[in-house]
Design a protein around this motif. Structure first.
Motif, PDB file in Angstrom:
ATOM      1  N   MET A   1      -1.104  -4.232  15.052  1.00 32.77           N
ATOM      2  CA  MET A   1      -0.875  -5.058  13.889  1.00 32.77           C
ATOM      3  C   MET A   1       0.305  -5.975  14.173  1.00 32.77           C
ATOM      4  SD  MET A   1       0.615  -3.841  10.203  1.00 32.77           S
ATOM      5  CE  MET A   1       1.809  -2.859  11.010  1.00 32.77           C
ATOM      6  N   THR A   2       0.139  -7.203  13.845  1.00 32.86           N
ATOM      7  CA  THR A   2       1.240  -8.127  14.046  1.00 32.86           C
ATOM      8  C   THR A   2       2.081  -8.197  12.786  1.00 32.86           C
ATOM      9  OG1 THR A   2      -0.014 -10.037  13.277  1.00 32.86           O
ATOM     10  CG2 THR A   2      -0.154  -9.514  15.626  1.00 32.86           C
ATOM     11  N   PHE A   3       3.330  -8.493  12.997  1.00 36.82           N
ATOM     12  CA  PHE A   3       4.250  -8.626  11.874  1.00 36.82           C
ATOM     13  C   PHE A   3       3.831  -9.774  10.971  1.00 36.82           C
ATOM     14  CE2 PHE A   3       8.212 -10.383  10.084  1.00 36.82           C
ATOM     15  CZ  PHE A   3       8.568  -9.301   9.302  1.00 36.82           C
ATOM     16  N   THR A   4       3.274 -10.837  11.565  1.00 36.53           N
ATOM     17  CA  THR A   4       2.848 -12.005  10.793  1.00 36.53           C
ATOM     18  C   THR A   4       1.755 -11.638   9.799  1.00 36.53           C
ATOM     19  OG1 THR A   4       3.356 -13.395  12.689  1.00 36.53           O
ATOM     20  CG2 THR A   4       1.977 -14.358  10.981  1.00 36.53           C
ATOM     21  N   THR A   5       0.811 -10.800  10.205  1.00 36.15           N
ATOM     22  CA  THR A   5      -0.275 -10.371   9.317  1.00 36.15           C
ATOM     23  C   THR A   5       0.281  -9.613   8.126  1.00 36.15           C
ATOM     24  OG1 THR A   5      -1.750 -10.172  11.213  1.00 36.15           O
ATOM     25  CG2 THR A   5      -2.412  -9.046   9.195  1.00 36.15           C
ATOM     26  N   LEU A   6       1.153  -8.685   8.377  1.00 36.23           N
ATOM     27  CA  LEU A   6       1.744  -7.897   7.300  1.00 36.23           C
ATOM     28  C   LEU A   6       2.583  -8.775   6.381  1.00 36.23           C
ATOM     29  CD1 LEU A   6       1.969  -5.105   6.100  1.00 36.23           C
ATOM     30  CD2 LEU A   6       3.906  -4.680   7.600  1.00 36.23           C
ATOM     31  N   ARG A   7       3.325  -9.693   6.948  1.00 34.85           N
ATOM     32  CA  ARG A   7       4.161 -10.597   6.142  1.00 34.85           C
ATOM     33  C   ARG A   7       3.285 -11.448   5.221  1.00 34.85           C
ATOM     34  NH1 ARG A   7       8.018 -14.652   9.234  1.00 34.85           N
ATOM     35  NH2 ARG A   7       6.017 -14.911  10.249  1.00 34.85           N
ATOM     36  N   PHE A   8       2.174 -11.958   5.737  1.00 36.27           N
ATOM     37  CA  PHE A   8       1.255 -12.733   4.914  1.00 36.27           C
ATOM     38  C   PHE A   8       0.737 -11.910   3.739  1.00 36.27           C
ATOM     39  CE2 PHE A   8      -3.168 -13.760   3.896  1.00 36.27           C
ATOM     40  CZ  PHE A   8      -3.009 -15.040   3.404  1.00 36.27           C
ATOM     41  N   LEU A   9       0.370 -10.665   3.982  1.00 36.83           N
ATOM     42  CA  LEU A   9      -0.133  -9.807   2.911  1.00 36.83           C
ATOM     43  C   LEU A   9       0.933  -9.531   1.855  1.00 36.83           C
ATOM     44  CD1 LEU A   9      -2.224  -7.282   5.012  1.00 36.83           C
ATOM     45  CD2 LEU A   9      -3.110  -9.008   3.428  1.00 36.83           C
ATOM     46  N   ILE A  10       2.159  -9.336   2.297  1.00 39.30           N
ATOM     47  CA  ILE A  10       3.261  -9.098   1.356  1.00 39.30           C
ATOM     48  C   ILE A  10       3.522 -10.338   0.514  1.00 39.30           C
ATOM     49  CG2 ILE A  10       5.732  -8.628   1.194  1.00 39.30           C
ATOM     50  CD1 ILE A  10       5.311  -6.735   3.637  1.00 39.30           C
ATOM     51  N   TYR A  11       3.490 -11.513   1.137  1.00 40.29           N
ATOM     52  CA  TYR A  11       3.641 -12.760   0.383  1.00 40.29           C
ATOM     53  C   TYR A  11       2.505 -12.919  -0.630  1.00 40.29           C
ATOM     54  CZ  TYR A  11       7.183 -14.445   3.726  1.00 40.29           C
ATOM     55  OH  TYR A  11       8.293 -14.606   4.500  1.00 40.29           O
ATOM     56  N   SER A  12       1.305 -12.554  -0.230  1.00 42.90           N
ATOM     57  CA  SER A  12       0.154 -12.653  -1.126  1.00 42.90           C
ATOM     58  C   SER A  12       0.329 -11.750  -2.344  1.00 42.90           C
ATOM     59  CB  SER A  12      -1.129 -12.271  -0.385  1.00 42.90           C
ATOM     60  OG  SER A  12      -1.372 -13.155   0.669  1.00 42.90           O
ATOM     61  N   TYR A  57      -3.535   0.219   4.195  1.00 37.75           N
ATOM     62  CA  TYR A  57      -4.555   0.426   5.215  1.00 37.75           C
ATOM     63  C   TYR A  57      -4.144  -0.220   6.538  1.00 37.75           C
ATOM     64  CZ  TYR A  57      -8.855  -0.183   7.842  1.00 37.75           C
ATOM     65  OH  TYR A  57      -9.782  -0.190   8.846  1.00 37.75           O
ATOM     66  N   VAL A  58      -3.664  -1.451   6.452  1.00 35.77           N
ATOM     67  CA  VAL A  58      -3.255  -2.172   7.661  1.00 35.77           C
ATOM     68  C   VAL A  58      -2.117  -1.433   8.359  1.00 35.77           C
ATOM     69  CG1 VAL A  58      -2.142  -4.304   8.473  1.00 35.77           C
ATOM     70  CG2 VAL A  58      -4.082  -4.431   6.908  1.00 35.77           C
ATOM     71  N   GLN A  59      -1.143  -0.969   7.586  1.00 35.51           N
ATOM     72  CA  GLN A  59      -0.006  -0.267   8.179  1.00 35.51           C
ATOM     73  C   GLN A  59      -0.434   1.011   8.884  1.00 35.51           C
ATOM     74  OE1 GLN A  59       2.390   0.075   4.631  1.00 35.51           O
ATOM     75  NE2 GLN A  59       3.769  -1.546   5.308  1.00 35.51           N
ATOM     76  N   LEU A  60      -1.404   1.701   8.345  1.00 29.16           N
ATOM     77  CA  LEU A  60      -1.798   2.992   8.894  1.00 29.16           C
ATOM     78  C   LEU A  60      -2.876   2.924   9.971  1.00 29.16           C
ATOM     79  CD1 LEU A  60      -1.909   5.117   5.613  1.00 29.16           C
ATOM     80  CD2 LEU A  60      -0.146   5.152   7.400  1.00 29.16           C
ATOM     81  N   ASN A  61      -3.750   1.923   9.909  1.00 30.02           N
ATOM     82  CA  ASN A  61      -4.951   1.964  10.730  1.00 30.02           C
ATOM     83  C   ASN A  61      -5.113   0.841  11.747  1.00 30.02           C
ATOM     84  OD1 ASN A  61      -6.128   4.329   9.474  1.00 30.02           O
ATOM     85  ND2 ASN A  61      -6.330   3.043   7.671  1.00 30.02           N
ATOM     86  N   TRP A  62      -4.404  -0.237  11.589  1.00 27.97           N
ATOM     87  CA  TRP A  62      -4.614  -1.346  12.520  1.00 27.97           C
ATOM     88  C   TRP A  62      -3.879  -1.071  13.823  1.00 27.97           C
ATOM     89  CZ3 TRP A  62      -4.807  -7.051  10.625  1.00 27.97           C
ATOM     90  CH2 TRP A  62      -5.941  -7.220   9.826  1.00 27.97           C
ATOM     91  N   ARG A  63      -4.565  -1.309  14.898  1.00 32.03           N
ATOM     92  CA  ARG A  63      -3.989  -1.143  16.233  1.00 32.03           C
ATOM     93  C   ARG A  63      -4.054  -2.490  16.942  1.00 32.03           C
ATOM     94  NH1 ARG A  63      -2.556   3.435  14.612  1.00 32.03           N
ATOM     95  NH2 ARG A  63      -3.879   5.225  14.778  1.00 32.03           N
TER      96      ARG A  63
END
Length: 64
Positions: A1-12, A57-63
């Motif tokens: 998981m990239t930090f950018t993906t998680l950041r986008f979800l948090i902004y959303s 889900y992303v935090q726990l399962n994305w590789r």
């Protein structure tokens, strides 16, 4: 998981929460349209919960 993906979800999720606040304010300013704003606020709260579940889900399962 990239930090950018998680950041986008948090902004959303933050944008979704902000929209709920705006709808709440509008329902107080325009009581004659209260039911319309409350309906939309409930839909956005549901969306916020779904975004939150997807973040988990992303935090726990994305590789990567």
């Amino acid at each position: 998981m990239t930090f950018t993906t998680l950041r986008f979800l948090i902004y959303s999720q933050g944008s979704c929460d902000e929209t709920v606040c705006h709808l709440s304010k509008l329902s107080r300013l325009y009581p004659e349209l209260n039911s319309d704003f409350e309906n939309k606020a409930q839909q956005y709260k549901l969306l916020g919960g779904k975004i939150n579940n997807f973040i988990k889900y992303v935090q726990l399962n994305w590789r990567t």
